[in-house]
Write an enzyme that holds these catalytic residues in place. Structure first.
Site, PDB file in Angstrom:
ATOM      1  N   LYS A 258       0.862  -1.180   0.000  1.00 23.57           N
ATOM      2  CA  LYS A 258       0.000   0.000   0.000  1.00 23.57           C
ATOM      3  C   LYS A 258       0.903   1.237   0.000  1.00 23.57           C
ATOM      4  O   LYS A 258       1.971   1.230   0.610  1.00 23.57           O
ATOM      5  CB  LYS A 258      -0.905  -0.011   1.231  1.00 23.57           C
ATOM      6  CG  LYS A 258      -1.982  -1.094   1.166  1.00 23.57           C
ATOM      7  CD  LYS A 258      -2.927  -1.041   2.336  1.00 23.57           C
ATOM      8  CE  LYS A 258      -3.936  -2.185   2.281  1.00 23.57           C
ATOM      9  NZ  LYS A 258      -4.909  -2.079   1.176  1.00 23.57           N
ATOM     10  N   ARG A 333      -9.524 -12.359  -0.376  1.00 24.92           N
ATOM     11  CA  ARG A 333     -10.206 -13.411  -1.138  1.00 24.92           C
ATOM     12  C   ARG A 333      -9.389 -14.695  -1.199  1.00 24.92           C
ATOM     13  O   ARG A 333      -9.945 -15.780  -1.314  1.00 24.92           O
ATOM     14  CB  ARG A 333     -10.565 -12.882  -2.533  1.00 24.92           C
ATOM     15  CG  ARG A 333      -9.390 -12.534  -3.391  1.00 24.92           C
ATOM     16  CD  ARG A 333      -9.767 -11.647  -4.574  1.00 24.92           C
ATOM     17  NE  ARG A 333      -9.975 -10.249  -4.176  1.00 24.92           N
ATOM     18  CZ  ARG A 333     -10.301  -9.278  -5.015  1.00 24.92           C
ATOM     19  NH1 ARG A 333     -10.494  -9.528  -6.299  1.00 24.92           N
ATOM     20  NH2 ARG A 333     -10.468  -8.044  -4.583  1.00 24.92           N
TER      21      ARG A 333
HETATM   22  N1  BES Z   1      -8.173  -4.735   3.333  1.00 24.63           N
HETATM   23  C1  BES Z   1      -8.312  -4.146   2.061  1.00 24.63           C
HETATM   24  C2  BES Z   1      -9.639  -3.426   1.855  1.00 24.63           C
HETATM   25  C3  BES Z   1      -9.943  -2.258   2.756  1.00 24.63           C
HETATM   26  C4  BES Z   1      -9.846  -0.979   2.279  1.00 24.63           C
HETATM   27  C5  BES Z   1     -10.389  -2.458   4.052  1.00 24.63           C
HETATM   28  C6  BES Z   1     -10.155   0.091   3.104  1.00 24.63           C
HETATM   29  C7  BES Z   1     -10.694  -1.391   4.867  1.00 24.63           C
HETATM   30  C8  BES Z   1     -10.585  -0.116   4.390  1.00 24.63           C
HETATM   31  C9  BES Z   1      -8.181  -5.217   0.978  1.00 24.63           C
HETATM   32  O1  BES Z   1      -7.373  -6.293   1.296  1.00 24.63           O
HETATM   33  C10 BES Z   1      -7.603  -4.590  -0.224  1.00 24.63           C
HETATM   34  O2  BES Z   1      -6.495  -4.146  -0.151  1.00 24.63           O
HETATM   35  N2  BES Z   1      -8.360  -4.570  -1.320  1.00 24.63           N
HETATM   36  C11 BES Z   1      -7.910  -4.024  -2.543  1.00 24.63           C
HETATM   37  C12 BES Z   1      -8.300  -4.965  -3.661  1.00 24.63           C
HETATM   38  C13 BES Z   1      -7.675  -4.626  -4.992  1.00 24.63           C
HETATM   39  C14 BES Z   1      -6.180  -4.813  -4.931  1.00 24.63           C
HETATM   40  C15 BES Z   1      -8.279  -5.517  -6.051  1.00 24.63           C
HETATM   41  C16 BES Z   1      -8.573  -2.670  -2.729  1.00 24.63           C
HETATM   42  O3  BES Z   1      -9.752  -2.528  -2.414  1.00 24.63           O
HETATM   43  O4  BES Z   1      -7.894  -1.756  -3.172  1.00 24.63           O
HETATM   44 MN    MN Z   2      -5.331  -5.918   0.849  1.00 24.13          MN
END
Ligand code: BES
Ligand code: MN
Ligand code: ZN
Length: 477
Positions: A258, A333
């Site tokens: 991130k 997932r």
């Molecule tokens: N844990 C995150 C999603 C999330 C975002 C939770 C904000 C709480 C607050 C999840 O694992 C994630 O990073 N999802 C990605 C998916 C993408 C890479 C397809 C996202 O939503 O950006």
């Molecule tokens: Mn994630």
């Protein structure tokens, strides 16, 4: 913990709140004639909803709300009024309060007490000055002819469960590793009376949970997989209800790290789905709901360590499917797919899975509600939507059209772990549905799981979202 119980003849509290409406007879609560006139004037001429009468040894608060066309909206106003009262009582350094159902409206009284209790939550474990910051309010007494013992008991149990869920979410990964999460569930199982088994890494390897193991590769700490089971004698359902919760105790994004800035700051909340299902189990068992319920929690942190799974890797999942991993940040997932596959062995009546899965769900509806989607029939969906309204954890159902499935096609594996640029919360749900062969509902709580700003009874930080929804849905089953 804020204790909730029925008021009795021995109850002492120097604060009293009248849950009032037009039917209220103000003569019964120790108010003088002039005070009653004042209260009525404030409520009518000045259109106030809350009036406080501060007698020298007693604080009496009169609370009304504006009735709405739909009952659930009125009930939510009562909760919000309760949250406001929490602030007032703590400012006045009250340690106990008696809530009087002056209009024989049990639902209003219970909702008010619920809002009050939920707003009174604090997470002070890491504060040296905890004693100073601690809210004074510790006891809520309910005085109501109409509210049953069962209703009051269940309110106390669910409040306890929400407090537990919030605390789990608020705990940083410096404490709450996957192993610790398993221990927390074991303690809850002991307290509430349900069976808990925590699989260690060796067991997870022998089960070939490839998704969970892949995400864990970049981590120093081992993964866990927790199985909780509540199987009361005389359960109404033959086939169990299975709950599944995402237990990513910290999400750095892995090698798809991130961005710096503050996008990682909240990622201790990535196990909120597991807190929701584990604490729902706690409430279900404590309230002795006559249902066979199982909860599954795959848990790990997601880190970019030396051996981390890398974009382009092909992962062999427990189900036998292969996944081309193209984004290490789509880790939820990967671990949930193994849990959903594992659930097949129970031949469940329904599987409900909770996860902070996508930023896209949060972008779609914000933090006000939960996006959901799935393959359960309309009757189940409608009951869920009603439950969401009743507890005010509203559900927004997303489309689940077949075409979204095509967006998961991989050139070299059975599927990839990301969809296209659009519909990100839905393609995530579609990915998960591939691992199911039973009626399935997916709840994405990325928006409401953790709040940066308090919203009435939903305090800042972990909210415990999902627990009340699940309890409400299951207790009416
Ligand atoms: N844990 C995150 C999603 C999330 C975002 C939770 C904000 C709480 C607050 C999840 O694992 C994630 O990073 N999802 C990605 C998916 C993408 C890479 C397809 C996202 O939503 O950006
Ligand atoms: Mn994630
Ligand atoms: Zn995540």
């Amino acid at each position: 913990m804020t204790k909730i119980s029925r008021a009795n003849s021995k109850t002492i509290s120097s604060a009293v709140i009248l849950v009032a409406n037009k039917k209220t007879n103000y003569g019964n609560y120790g108010l003088s004639r002039t005070e009653i006139d004042y209260v009525k004037h404030e409520l009518t001429a000045n259109d106030k909803k809350t009036v406080a009468v501060n007698q020298y040894n007693k604080l009496i608060i009169i609370q009304t709300v504006n009735p709405q066309k739909e009952t659930y909206k009125t009930i939510e106003l009562w909760r919000k009024a309760g949250a406001g009262a929490a602030d007032m009582l703590n400012q006045h350094k009250q340690s106990a309060v008696t809530i009087c159902d002056t209009a024989d409206d049990a639902n209003a009284t219970l909702a008010f007490a619920e809002g009050l209790a939920l707003a009174n939550y604090q997470f002070l474990k890491y504060k040296a000055d905890a004693a100073k910051e601690k809210n004074t309010l510790a006891q809520i007494f309910i005085q109501s002819k109409k509210a049953s013992d069962k209703q009051i008991d269940q309110l106390a149990i669910v409040t306890d469960a929400i407090y537990k869920a919030r605390t789990l979410v608020n705990e940083p990964v410096s404490f709450l590793t996957a192993t610790q999460l398993g221990k927390e569930f074991e303690a809850m199982g002991k307290e509430a009376g349900f069976k808990v088994e925590v699989f260690n890494k060796a067991k997870i390897e022998s089960l070939k949970m490839g998704g969970l193991l892949a995400v864990n590769k970049g981590s120093i700490d081992p993964p866990t997989f927790t199985v909780m089971e509540y199987n009361p004698r005389g359960a109404k359902n033959k086939k169990p209800i299975v709950l599944v919760g995402k237990g990513v105790v910290y999400d750095t994004g892995g090698l798809s790290l991130k961005p710096t800035g503050n996008s990682m700051d909240l990622m201790k909340c990535d196990m909120a789905g597991s807190a929701a299902v584990g604490c729902a189990m706690f409430a279900i068992a404590k309230a002795k709901l006559p249902l066979r319920v199982i909860a599954l929690v795959p848990a790990t942190d997601n880190r970019p360590g030396g051996n981390a799974y890398a974009p382009g890797d092909v992962i062999n999942m427990m189900s036998g499917h292969t996944v081309e991993m193209l984004n290490a940040d789509a880790e939820g997932r990967m671990i949930l797919a193994d849990a959903l596959h594992y659930a097949k062995r129970y031949e469940p009546e329904l599987v409900m899975e909770f996860s902070t899965l996508t930023g896209a769900a949060k972008a779609a509806i914000g933090s006000l509600g939960i996006t959901c989607m799935g393959t359960a029939d309309e009757r189940v969906k409608n009951k869920l939507i009603d439950s969401g309204k009743n507890v005010y954890e509203p559900l927004a159902e997303m489309p689940f059209w077949d075409e979204y499935d095509d967006m998961l096609k991989s050139d070299i594996a059975d599927m990839k772990n990301i969809g296209g640029p659009e519909g990100g919360s839905i393609t995530a749900g579609k990915f998960l549905a591939r691992y199911t062969n039973y009626p399935y509902m997916h709840f994405d709580i990325a928006g409401p799981a953790f709040l940066l700003m308090r919203d009435s009874w939903r305090v800042k930080g972990g909210t415990g979202v999902g627990v009340r929804l699940l309890f409400e849905f299951l207790k009416n089953k």
